[in-house]
Scaffold this active site. Structure first.
Site, short mmCIF file in Angstrom:
data_model
loop_
_atom_site.label_atom_id
_atom_site.label_comp_id
_atom_site.label_asym_id
_atom_site.label_seq_id
_atom_site.Cartn_x
_atom_site.Cartn_y
_atom_site.Cartn_z
N GLU A 147 0.79 -1.24 0.00
CA GLU A 147 0.00 0.00 0.00
C GLU A 147 0.82 1.28 0.00
O GLU A 147 0.26 2.37 0.21
CB GLU A 147 -1.02 0.01 1.15
CG GLU A 147 -2.09 -1.06 0.99
CD GLU A 147 -3.23 -0.96 1.99
OE1 GLU A 147 -3.14 -0.16 2.95
OE2 GLU A 147 -4.22 -1.70 1.82
N ASP A 148 2.11 1.20 -0.27
CA ASP A 148 2.91 2.44 -0.27
C ASP A 148 2.58 3.32 -1.47
O ASP A 148 2.62 4.55 -1.37
CB ASP A 148 4.39 2.10 -0.22
CG ASP A 148 4.81 1.52 1.13
OD1 ASP A 148 3.93 1.38 2.00
OD2 ASP A 148 5.99 1.21 1.31
#
Length: 818
Positions: A432-433
């Site tokens: 999810e970066d």
């Protein structure tokens, strides 16, 4: 607390016995110095542990054979996290990365008799916050933002399903290695031919010879199949050794051609034969100097991404041995907040649960750890594919020079240790970066310059450092930049993988909307539910056992978890009045939600060129402590009802029903076998009072490895009929499905009159007079149900196996009540 190593190291006061591998928390718990942080709200009372430094001490005496060795190394397989190591008063190492093993030459520092080892673990929280103050605060989701500077398991800082337990200690083994010459590392790469008739096994061996002349050694590479038959061997003289610059080591290359290889398959598609690769270093007399053995499997692996002719975007699915695989499964987090206490038996039990649930894939999530060998061994043996994240999650990580160097070393260690496992299908840069960067307006996919100069500097890690390591050490396995990642979009529904959180997070869409929200590969989606009552009783006092008690809310780490759960309950159910009703209501909603997603997405696996959705991974299969979370199985390995419902939806043969409009339902089936299947579809319409309104039956052929649309069927939502579907071969029921009027809170339901008959020691027969929704069977702990959380219709007998059921067991039955 500040430590003086000189004084505290020699003091005899205040020491506690500590397990190795282990953590400070485990030692303090064992000594009775702290309460169990899993109980009540006691987690809050022990936060001081992560704010202090901790000193470990060990004395050991060398055996004669070790003392006589030419070379002796101390191996630290994992130190958590900032650690300084002294041996006999001399500093020998400093550690800054939990995931990087330390191997230290100590030959000249050891002495006859007693030796003293000291390790000082400094507070990761304090040092991380100092780095953040020096270099700047970065955006993060979950936990103290200073975690982004610290190469430590990120979930230790707390997550929206886990407690804050900032551990320290030697979390993996410490050992002494004595040698003259040794095998340092073995890298093996397999390449299976397109026709699957041959396999090439390439083996790279790094060797340290000390002062031995290469001409005086030789090396053999042997391969044994799953029946332990020697199927390939190569003898290499020492003259074939290549000296590596700057390493003082030698490298040897071997290539073995295997004919008619035994292919490794995911579960449900074939067997899981494993080969044994043995590399042996000999001296000039033929005696063994060292030997290294690894297990591996042979399979042809591809990540298939092709454009569609009739839909936008590209496919995203895995092909094993030329066979497309729909990857139904789940996400995996560490199975304990104190990871060293997860036993091998517990690891295997978890992977067995995934196997029993018809899962094809587990995703090792990027905020935890590179898992223990036993986890991957179990996946190899049971045929579970692994999507392997690198350990970055939910944040804008730095890309400072020293941080990049540490990450590179970490990635090399992980890939070298794990690359030979056939279960691993993908290396993935992070969790999810790219979503975090997109949400803050800092992801510009068109920028390809110096990433270290932009806000999203971690692109240097995900797009250069990590892929370079994977390409160099494991070129046959695909690398993916992040989960999710979709090129121009951090969470693209048309390209790459997608996290579908518009249900629960975001706009809190109804779970019935899942099928319209899917991307090309759904790598996360989920719905919360409480654990079963026995688990709640394990962490609550009697006075706290009611819905929304202080303790229950503390054991829901989503900041607004109870509120969001309340919305889905109110959308679906009548208000539960007591704890048991609340437990059942949350678990029914979770069961319905997860099945709605899987059912709709698996329907879109429609055959060659139409693999519109290539997988669906539930968030999550497991927990790290007893908690209300998205897990399908709680910390104590007790399945929630959703576990059984998901297992049915991932079965090889499934029939599906979904409302198409107010008057019609769509009917389809999935055949995950590799052969066409001739079946009969039987449809029945029932009133809630148990009257059969109509029935019909038609014959169909289900094409292999895909979903097949069957027909539409009339429904009468106004009159509250229940539609039942069965797939039959003769009298054998292959699959069942029901479609109920929704929302359930509007239904007026009579007592279904469910009858349970024991047909044998562990065999039950269930029958009902009226339709019954969500029939949930419970007995004592340890019963293994063949099926559960059932929708029962009149006129049928449902046979359930209950392994471990005692002859005098009381079977409790619950169901959706008016």
């Amino acid at each position: 607390m500040s430590l003086s190593v000189e004084s505290d190291g020699i003091s005899e006061e205040g020491w506690l016995s500590a397990p190795v591998p282990g953590t400070v928390h485990q030692a303090l718990l064992d000594a009775g110095r702290i309460p169990d942080p899993f109980q009540g709200t006691l987690e809050n009372d022990i936060q001081w542990i992560g704010e202090r430094d901790w000193l470990y001490r060990c004395s050991f005496t060398l055996t004669d054979d070790i003392q006589a060795a030419e070379h002796i190394e101390l191996h630290f397989e994992g130190l958590d996290t900032y650690a300084t190591v002294w041996l006999n008063g001399a500093e020998i190492a400093r550690n800054t990365n939990m995931f990087v093993p330390l191997h230290v030459e100590v030959t000249n520092l050891l002495r006859p008799g007693q030796n003293e080892l000291l390790i000082n673990f400094e507070s990761a929280l304090r040092l991380g916050q100092a780095l953040e103050a020096q270099h700047g605060k970065h955006t993060s989701w979950n936990g103290d933002s200073s975690r982004l500077y610290v190469r430590k398991a990120q979930y230790h800082y707390g997550w929206d399903w886990g407690p804050i337990l900032l551990t320290a200690g030697p979390w993996r083994a410490i050992s002494l290695l004595a040698y003259k010459s040794r095998i340092v590392d073995v890298l093996s790469q397999t390449e299976v031919s397109p026709d699957l008739e041959n396999a090439l096994l390439s083996v790279t061996t790094d060797i340290e010879l000390g002062g031995t002349d290469p001409a005086n050694v030789s090396c053999s590479v042997s391969v044994y199949d799953s029946q332990n038959t020697l199927v390939g061997e190569q003898e290499l003289p020492g003259t074939a050794l290549e000296l590596l610059p700057d390493h003082g080591q030698y490298r040897l290359q071997a290539r073995l051609q295997l004919v008619q290889p035994q292919l490794w398959w995911p579960r449900g598609y074939g067997a899981q034969p494993l080969y044994r690769l043995v590399v042996t270093l000999h001296d000039e007399q033929g005696s063994t100097l060292d030997q290294r053995e690894i297990r591996t499997g042979l399979r042809r692996l591809e990540l298939s991404q092709h454009p569609f002719s009739d839909q936008p975007g590209n496919s995203f699915y895995f092909t094993i041995n030329n066979t497309p695989i729909f990857c139904g499964g789940a996400n995996w987090i560490p199975a304990d907040s104190l990871t060293p206490r997860i036993s091998p038996e517990r690891y295997r039990a978890w992977v067995q649960l995934a196997t029993d649930a018809n899962m094809a894939m587990l995703r090792v999530w990027g905020g935890g750890i590179y898992e223990e060998d036993v986890f991957y061994d179990a996946c190899d043996e049971l045929g579970i594919l692994v999507w392997q994240d690198f350990m970055f999650a939910c944040g804008m990580y730095p890309a400072l020079d020293w941080f990049q160097a540490s990450v590179k070393e970490e990635a090399e260690a992980a890939v070298r240790r794990l690359h030979h496992h056939p279960s691993i299908a993908l290396w993935c840069g992070n969790n999810e970066d790219y979503m975090v960067a997109s949400s803050t307006g800092h992801y510009d996919a068109t920028f390809e310059g110096d990433f270290t100069t932009i806000q999203f500097s971690a692109r240097e890690l995900y797009e250069r450092v990590l892929p370079e390591v994977c390409a160099r050490l494991d070129p046959s396995r695909p690398y993916w930049r992040g989960s999710p990642y979709g090129g121009t979009n951090g969470n693209n529904p048309e390209v790459g993988d997608q996290h579908v959180w518009d249900v629960w997070h975001g706009f809190m869409r109804k779970y019935q909307d899942y099928s319209s929200l899917g991307g090309r590969f759904i790598s996360e989606f989920g719905m919360q539910a409480t654990p079963v009552r026995s688990t709640i009783e394990a962490f609550t006092s009697a006075e706290e056992r009611y819905p929304l008690s202080r303790t229950l809310e503390h054991h829901n780490k989503a900041s607004d978890g109870s509120r969001r759960l309340a919305v889905y309950l109110s959308d679906t159910m009548r208000n539960p009045a007591d704890l048991d009703s609340y437990i059942y209501a949350t678990q029914l909603v979770q069961s319905e939600a997860l099945c709605s997603g899987i059912r709709g997405w698996r329907r879109q696996w429609q055959g060659p060129g139409k693999e519109y959705i290539g997988g669906a991974l539930v968030w999550q299969i497991n927990d790290c402590w007893p908690v209300t979370s998205w897990a399908m199985v709680d910390y104590y390995l007790r399945p929630k009802p959703a576990y059984y419902s998901v297992r049915r939806e991932l079965a090889p043969i499934v029939v599906g029903l979904a409302t198409q409009d107010k008057q019609h339902a769509a009917v389809w089936a999935v055949n995950a076998t590799q052969q066409p299947l001739d079946v009969h579809l039987a449809l029945q319409w029932w009133t809630l009072e148990g009257e059969l309104v109509d029935e019909q039956q038609r014959a169909y052929t289900l094409e292999p490895n895909q979903a097949t649309e069957l027909q539409t069927a009339p429904i009468a939502t106004a009159t509250g009929h229940v539609l039942g579907a069965r797939l039959l071969q003769g009298d054998q029921v292959l699959a069942r499905a029901t479609l109920w009027p929704e929302p359930f809170k509007y239904l007026t339901l009579s007592e279904p009159d469910i009858r349970v008959e024991r047909l044998g020691p562990d065999t039950l027969s269930l029958q009902t007079q009226r339709p019954a929704k969500g029939v949930w069977l419970t007995a004592e702990d340890g019963v293994k149900w063949s099926d559960n959380m059932l929708d029962l219709l009149p006129g049928e007998r449902y046979i359930i196996k209950a392994e471990g059921l005692k002859h005098d067991s009381v079977i409790h039955i619950d169901w959706l009540r008016a």
